[in-house]
Design a protein around this motif. Sequence first.
Motif, mmCIF file in Angstrom:
data_model
loop_
_atom_site.group_PDB
_atom_site.id
_atom_site.type_symbol
_atom_site.label_atom_id
_atom_site.label_comp_id
_atom_site.label_asym_id
_atom_site.label_seq_id
_atom_site.Cartn_x
_atom_site.Cartn_y
_atom_site.Cartn_z
ATOM 1 N N SER A 140 -58.883 32.316 -19.223
ATOM 2 C CA SER A 140 -58.948 30.997 -19.695
ATOM 3 C C SER A 140 -57.907 30.048 -19.351
ATOM 4 C CB SER A 140 -58.820 31.386 -21.386
ATOM 5 O OG SER A 140 -57.474 31.514 -21.756
ATOM 6 N N GLU A 141 -57.035 30.376 -18.696
ATOM 7 C CA GLU A 141 -55.986 29.617 -18.044
ATOM 8 C C GLU A 141 -56.329 29.074 -16.696
ATOM 9 O OE1 GLU A 141 -53.191 28.812 -19.758
ATOM 10 O OE2 GLU A 141 -53.829 30.002 -21.473
ATOM 11 N N LEU A 142 -57.420 29.469 -16.244
ATOM 12 C CA LEU A 142 -57.903 29.271 -14.729
ATOM 13 C C LEU A 142 -58.531 27.881 -14.715
ATOM 14 C CD1 LEU A 142 -59.129 32.888 -13.318
ATOM 15 C CD2 LEU A 142 -56.974 31.750 -13.082
ATOM 16 N N ASP A 143 -58.597 27.189 -13.657
ATOM 17 C CA ASP A 143 -59.344 26.084 -13.358
ATOM 18 C C ASP A 143 -60.520 26.562 -12.925
ATOM 19 O OD1 ASP A 143 -58.744 26.718 -10.863
ATOM 20 O OD2 ASP A 143 -57.658 24.853 -10.419
ATOM 21 N N PRO A 158 -62.481 25.936 -10.016
ATOM 22 C CA PRO A 158 -62.410 26.536 -8.664
ATOM 23 C C PRO A 158 -61.684 27.960 -8.753
ATOM 24 C CG PRO A 158 -61.624 24.398 -8.527
ATOM 25 C CD PRO A 158 -61.633 24.617 -9.961
ATOM 26 N N ALA A 159 -60.764 28.172 -9.646
ATOM 27 C CA ALA A 159 -60.254 29.609 -9.505
ATOM 28 C C ALA A 159 -61.096 30.377 -10.456
ATOM 29 C CB ALA A 159 -58.880 29.638 -10.033
ATOM 30 N N LEU A 160 -61.590 30.086 -11.330
ATOM 31 C CA LEU A 160 -62.643 30.980 -12.217
ATOM 32 C C LEU A 160 -64.052 31.292 -11.343
ATOM 33 C CD1 LEU A 160 -62.622 31.970 -14.868
ATOM 34 C CD2 LEU A 160 -63.773 29.908 -15.632
ATOM 35 N N VAL A 161 -64.376 30.172 -10.466
ATOM 36 C CA VAL A 161 -65.593 30.554 -9.586
ATOM 37 C C VAL A 161 -65.166 31.719 -8.558
ATOM 38 C CG1 VAL A 161 -67.046 29.677 -7.793
ATOM 39 C CG2 VAL A 161 -66.856 28.391 -9.971
ATOM 40 N N ALA A 162 -64.184 31.523 -7.922
ATOM 41 C CA ALA A 162 -63.431 32.470 -6.977
ATOM 42 C C ALA A 162 -63.472 33.816 -7.638
ATOM 43 C CB ALA A 162 -62.158 31.824 -6.626
ATOM 44 N N ALA A 163 -62.837 33.768 -8.963
ATOM 45 C CA ALA A 163 -62.673 35.099 -9.702
ATOM 46 C C ALA A 163 -64.077 35.684 -9.742
ATOM 47 C CB ALA A 163 -62.054 34.873 -10.978
ATOM 48 N N SER A 164 -64.996 35.121 -10.195
ATOM 49 C CA SER A 164 -66.457 35.461 -10.612
ATOM 50 C C SER A 164 -66.846 35.938 -9.181
ATOM 51 C CB SER A 164 -67.282 34.335 -11.043
ATOM 52 O OG SER A 164 -68.623 35.014 -11.372
ATOM 53 N N LEU A 165 -66.762 35.371 -8.248
ATOM 54 C CA LEU A 165 -67.392 35.877 -6.750
ATOM 55 C C LEU A 165 -66.620 37.086 -6.366
ATOM 56 C CD1 LEU A 165 -67.653 32.539 -5.037
ATOM 57 C CD2 LEU A 165 -69.616 33.885 -5.878
ATOM 58 N N ALA A 166 -65.477 37.070 -6.855
ATOM 59 C CA ALA A 166 -64.667 38.492 -6.516
ATOM 60 C C ALA A 166 -64.914 39.614 -7.257
ATOM 61 C CB ALA A 166 -63.216 38.130 -6.501
ATOM 62 N N GLY A 167 -65.902 39.309 -8.374
ATOM 63 C CA GLY A 167 -66.145 40.411 -9.109
ATOM 64 C C GLY A 167 -65.499 40.761 -10.394
ATOM 65 N N VAL A 214 -69.387 30.523 -18.559
ATOM 66 C CA VAL A 214 -70.648 30.542 -19.713
ATOM 67 C C VAL A 214 -70.075 29.703 -20.875
ATOM 68 C CG1 VAL A 214 -72.486 31.565 -21.115
ATOM 69 C CG2 VAL A 214 -72.083 31.928 -18.789
ATOM 70 N N GLU A 215 -69.118 30.169 -21.468
ATOM 71 C CA GLU A 215 -68.210 29.958 -22.602
ATOM 72 C C GLU A 215 -68.084 28.599 -22.575
ATOM 73 O OE1 GLU A 215 -67.102 30.033 -26.589
ATOM 74 O OE2 GLU A 215 -68.014 31.621 -25.285
ATOM 75 N N ARG A 216 -67.106 28.124 -21.597
ATOM 76 C CA ARG A 216 -66.863 26.847 -21.234
ATOM 77 C C ARG A 216 -68.208 25.589 -21.091
ATOM 78 N NH1 ARG A 216 -62.055 26.756 -16.787
ATOM 79 N NH2 ARG A 216 -60.740 28.181 -17.749
ATOM 80 N N HIS A 217 -69.199 26.324 -20.698
ATOM 81 C CA HIS A 217 -70.370 25.038 -20.562
ATOM 82 C C HIS A 217 -71.563 25.389 -21.271
ATOM 83 C CE1 HIS A 217 -68.290 23.202 -17.100
ATOM 84 N NE2 HIS A 217 -67.691 24.502 -16.707
ATOM 85 N N ARG A 218 -71.549 26.440 -21.989
ATOM 86 C CA ARG A 218 -72.603 26.830 -22.988
ATOM 87 C C ARG A 218 -73.195 25.525 -23.629
ATOM 88 N NH1 ARG A 218 -71.566 31.477 -26.675
ATOM 89 N NH2 ARG A 218 -70.038 30.114 -27.248
ATOM 90 N N ARG A 219 -72.380 24.953 -24.583
ATOM 91 C CA ARG A 219 -72.635 23.874 -25.386
ATOM 92 C C ARG A 219 -73.180 22.595 -24.657
ATOM 93 N NH1 ARG A 219 -70.482 22.835 -31.020
ATOM 94 N NH2 ARG A 219 -71.761 21.090 -31.888
#
Length: 86
Positions: free
Chosen positions: A7-10, A12-21, A30-35
């Motif tokens: 939750s602390e990641l910005d 770009p870092a969140l996208v990178a973390a997701s791509l890294a599995g 999803v939580e940040r952008h769902r609404r």
Amino acid sequence: MTDAGLSELDEPALVAASLAGQPGAFDMIVERHRRPVYQLCYRYVGNHEDASDLAQDVFLRAYRGLKRFRGQASLATWLYRIAVNV
């Protein structure tokens, strides 16, 4: 990394973390952008059930295409563009 750490990641870092599995990274996206994604879908269809289905489809397409996200625009803009094209 814990959910609290994610939750602390910005974005770009969140996208990178997701791509890294990293477990939970895409969930945080999803939580940040769902609404706002749901609200955009609702404006197009005017029906809660259809808007929920469309929003789910947006995030499924985003998950499958995340490696194509170039970061030239914000993640929100990219998700909105997917929503408009669904």
